[in-house]
Design a protein around this motif. Structure first.
Motif, PDB file in Angstrom:
ATOM      1  N   GLY A  37      53.347  37.846  48.410  1.00 42.98           N
ATOM      2  CA  GLY A  37      52.099  38.109  48.313  1.00 42.98           C
ATOM      3  C   GLY A  37      51.651  37.252  47.231  1.00 42.98           C
ATOM      4  N   VAL A  38      52.288  37.526  46.054  1.00 40.98           N
ATOM      5  CA  VAL A  38      51.746  37.121  44.829  1.00 40.98           C
ATOM      6  C   VAL A  38      51.899  35.584  44.694  1.00 40.98           C
ATOM      7  N   ARG A  39      53.309  34.899  45.327  1.00 39.76           N
ATOM      8  CA  ARG A  39      53.329  33.520  45.507  1.00 39.76           C
ATOM      9  C   ARG A  39      52.464  32.966  46.191  1.00 39.76           C
ATOM     10  N   ASP A  40      51.859  33.566  47.278  1.00 40.96           N
ATOM     11  CA  ASP A  40      50.700  32.929  48.018  1.00 40.96           C
ATOM     12  C   ASP A  40      49.613  32.835  47.262  1.00 40.96           C
ATOM     13  N   PHE A  41      49.229  33.671  46.567  1.00 47.25           N
ATOM     14  CA  PHE A  41      48.192  33.578  45.846  1.00 47.25           C
ATOM     15  C   PHE A  41      48.268  32.639  44.653  1.00 47.25           C
ATOM     16  N   GLN A  42      49.384  32.749  44.086  1.00 50.06           N
ATOM     17  CA  GLN A  42      49.443  31.384  43.026  1.00 50.06           C
ATOM     18  C   GLN A  42      49.349  30.096  43.623  1.00 50.06           C
ATOM     19  N   GLN A  43      49.959  29.947  44.833  1.00 58.77           N
ATOM     20  CA  GLN A  43      49.584  28.594  45.399  1.00 58.77           C
ATOM     21  C   GLN A  43      48.075  28.110  45.723  1.00 58.77           C
ATOM     22  N   ALA A  44      47.517  29.674  46.328  1.00 61.40           N
ATOM     23  CA  ALA A  44      46.006  29.418  46.474  1.00 61.40           C
ATOM     24  C   ALA A  44      45.232  29.149  45.212  1.00 61.40           C
ATOM     25  N   ARG A  45      45.451  29.780  44.086  1.00 63.42           N
ATOM     26  CA  ARG A  45      45.041  29.367  42.917  1.00 63.42           C
ATOM     27  C   ARG A  45      45.317  28.016  42.418  1.00 63.42           C
ATOM     28  N   THR A  46      46.433  27.424  42.525  1.00 61.54           N
ATOM     29  CA  THR A  46      46.581  26.088  42.244  1.00 61.54           C
ATOM     30  C   THR A  46      45.910  25.239  42.977  1.00 61.54           C
ATOM     31  N   MET A  47      45.896  25.297  44.215  1.00 63.95           N
ATOM     32  CA  MET A  47      45.043  24.253  45.048  1.00 63.95           C
ATOM     33  C   MET A  47      43.376  24.572  44.579  1.00 63.95           C
ATOM     34  N   HIS A  48      43.114  25.588  44.328  1.00 64.10           N
ATOM     35  CA  HIS A  48      41.411  25.888  44.028  1.00 64.10           C
ATOM     36  C   HIS A  48      41.442  25.326  42.785  1.00 64.10           C
ATOM     37  N   GLU A  49      42.215  25.415  41.933  1.00 63.92           N
ATOM     38  CA  GLU A  49      42.040  25.031  40.323  1.00 63.92           C
ATOM     39  C   GLU A  49      42.023  23.602  40.320  1.00 63.92           C
ATOM     40  N   ILE A  50      43.135  23.091  40.986  1.00 61.49           N
ATOM     41  CA  ILE A  50      43.151  21.549  41.170  1.00 61.49           C
ATOM     42  C   ILE A  50      41.929  20.843  41.679  1.00 61.49           C
ATOM     43  N   SER A  51      41.397  21.340  42.683  1.00 60.42           N
ATOM     44  CA  SER A  51      40.257  20.709  43.279  1.00 60.42           C
ATOM     45  C   SER A  51      38.968  20.791  42.251  1.00 60.42           C
ATOM     46  N   LEU A  52      38.910  21.903  41.615  1.00 61.44           N
ATOM     47  CA  LEU A  52      37.604  22.098  40.611  1.00 61.44           C
ATOM     48  C   LEU A  52      38.120  21.309  39.610  1.00 61.44           C
ATOM     49  N   VAL A  53      39.349  20.967  39.175  1.00 64.78           N
ATOM     50  CA  VAL A  53      39.345  20.276  37.653  1.00 64.78           C
ATOM     51  C   VAL A  53      39.169  18.689  38.074  1.00 64.78           C
ATOM     52  N   ARG A  54      39.525  18.375  39.257  1.00 63.41           N
ATOM     53  CA  ARG A  54      39.364  16.943  39.783  1.00 63.41           C
ATOM     54  C   ARG A  54      37.802  16.804  39.774  1.00 63.41           C
TER      55      ARG A  54
END
Length: 239
Positions: free
Chosen positions: A103-120
């Motif tokens: 579950g932690v790994r799933d949320f880490q992946q979700a955070r990565t996709m979310h923050e990459i979209s925001l930073v772009r």
């Protein structure tokens, strides 16, 4: 030839669900508007021909949806749902998902996709004021080096400053919730030797890419930063 229809029993709604559904329909139609006070319980009981417990359960369900506010000694009133209420509904399930490594790994992946979209987005659309605000957040993060609690707070604020740039309440609510859900990851990863300095340097690279309006560089800097955070976290967990 007769076609066969799979057996699909019709689910009967509980009384409180029907009451909640009808009140919600009235809100959607505009018959009940934000700020309107709902009728007293007795009147609602008479209107829907149900008992007090069904009315109370219906109001509680609507409160969880962020559609009404209930206060002791006062009649419930209609409110406008917020993105925070929407995300808050997920918190109980999230705690269970985060109780496992998967579950932690799933949320880490979700955070990565979310923050990459925001930073772009930030690198493409940040205004001069946005960049000044982000620069101030970075400076606060620098000044907090060596103070674990303050560094953690300013770390969160730096990422939050990026999330504010789109001026979208849903993104902001999701980001705030994600930060709260993964606070144990942040705290654990920052305990590693050199982690604070590494995080600050990563924030500096992210800031520079946003200030220069370079989306690809901003994405690369954010991805490298989050991968490093994950590496520190799992190293600590597996030690």
């Amino acid at each position: 030839m007769e076609s066969s229809i799979p057996s699909q029993p019709i689910r009967r709604k509980k009384l409180y669900e029907e009451v909640a559904s009808r009140l919600e329909s009235m809100m959607l139609s505009g018959a009940l508007r934000p700020g309107d006070t709902l009728p007293p319980e007795r009147e609602l009981m008479d209107t829907f021909q149900v008992g007090r417990s069904s009315i109370r359960e219906a109001l509680f369900a609507l409160q969880k949806m962020g559609l009404v506010v209930i206060r002791n000694g006062e009649r419930a009133y209609v409110t406008r749902p917020s993105a925070d209420a929407l995300v808050g509904e997920l918190s109980g399930a999230v705690r269970h998902l985060l109780s496992t490594a998967e579950g932690v790994r799933d949320f880490q992946q979700a955070r990565t996709m979310h923050e990459i979209s925001l930073v772009r987005y930030a690198a493409s659309h940040a205004s001069d004021d946005d960049i000044v605000t982000l620069g101030a957040a970075l400076e606060a993060n620098r000044k907090a080096l060596g103070n674990a609690a303050e560094f953690t707070r300013t770390d969160v604020e730096f990422h939050l400053a990026i999330a504010r740039i789109p001026d979208n309440p849903i993104f902001l609510a999701l980001h705030t919730a994600m930060a709260r859900w993964l606070e144990e990851q942040r705290a654990t990863s920052l305990q590693s030797a050199g982690a604070e300095q590494a995080a600050f340097q990563a924030h500096s690279r992210i800031y520079s890419a946003i200030a220069a309006h370079q989306p690809d560089a901003a994405e690369a800097a954010m991805l490298a930063h989050l991968r490093e955070v994950e590496s520190h976290y799992w190293a600590a967990k597996n030690a």
